[in-house]
Motif scaffolding. Sequence first.
Motif, mmCIF file in Angstrom:
data_model
loop_
_atom_site.group_PDB
_atom_site.id
_atom_site.type_symbol
_atom_site.label_atom_id
_atom_site.label_comp_id
_atom_site.label_asym_id
_atom_site.label_seq_id
_atom_site.Cartn_x
_atom_site.Cartn_y
_atom_site.Cartn_z
ATOM 1 N N GLY A 6 -26.826 -8.721 -15.117
ATOM 2 C CA GLY A 6 -26.641 -7.593 -16.033
ATOM 3 C C GLY A 6 -26.776 -6.258 -15.324
ATOM 4 O O GLY A 6 -25.984 -5.339 -15.549
ATOM 5 N N ALA A 7 -27.776 -6.131 -14.466
ATOM 6 C CA ALA A 7 -27.970 -4.880 -13.739
ATOM 7 C C ALA A 7 -26.797 -4.620 -12.793
ATOM 8 O O ALA A 7 -26.299 -3.494 -12.698
ATOM 9 N N GLN A 8 -26.356 -5.647 -12.104
ATOM 10 C CA GLN A 8 -25.231 -5.478 -11.182
ATOM 11 C C GLN A 8 -23.949 -5.146 -11.934
ATOM 12 O O GLN A 8 -23.143 -4.344 -11.470
ATOM 13 N N SER A 9 -23.762 -5.729 -13.109
ATOM 14 C CA SER A 9 -22.561 -5.445 -13.897
ATOM 15 C C SER A 9 -22.521 -3.994 -14.358
ATOM 16 O O SER A 9 -21.470 -3.354 -14.334
ATOM 17 N N THR A 10 -23.660 -3.464 -14.787
ATOM 18 C CA THR A 10 -23.673 -2.077 -15.238
ATOM 19 C C THR A 10 -23.455 -1.119 -14.075
ATOM 20 O O THR A 10 -22.792 -0.097 -14.238
ATOM 21 N N ILE A 77 -31.438 -3.557 -21.501
ATOM 22 C CA ILE A 77 -31.193 -4.977 -21.771
ATOM 23 C C ILE A 77 -31.844 -5.840 -20.707
ATOM 24 O O ILE A 77 -32.450 -6.871 -21.001
ATOM 25 N N SER A 78 -31.750 -5.409 -19.467
ATOM 26 C CA SER A 78 -32.365 -6.152 -18.369
ATOM 27 C C SER A 78 -33.877 -6.225 -18.534
ATOM 28 O O SER A 78 -34.483 -7.272 -18.305
ATOM 29 N N ASP A 79 -34.493 -5.118 -18.950
ATOM 30 C CA ASP A 79 -35.943 -5.115 -19.161
ATOM 31 C C ASP A 79 -36.343 -5.996 -20.338
ATOM 32 O O ASP A 79 -37.372 -6.664 -20.308
#
Length: 86
Positions: A6-10, A77-79
């Motif tokens: 998710g973090a990499q996608s954002t 969302i990641s958190d």
Amino acid sequence: MTPVVGAQSTLNFGYILAELAGLSFLGLGVQPPTADWGAMINEAQAGIVAGAFLPALVPAVAVVLAVVAVNVIGEDISDRIGGDVA
């Protein structure tokens, strides 16, 4: 694993959006009938010399706000999923 994806996608969304706007600014993106932030900045470039900053400023700010908003939402969302991505 999911928070990392998710973090990499954002982050990738921000890079892709900036590259798309840059290519459109150079005339290598979508064709003129289609609205695009980079093309809008390119069209407003002549107005900057004349002192009309708003037609170029609005799409530029829209690009920045879109990238920041997606990054903040992705980080939230990641958190929530549970994971500190450093």
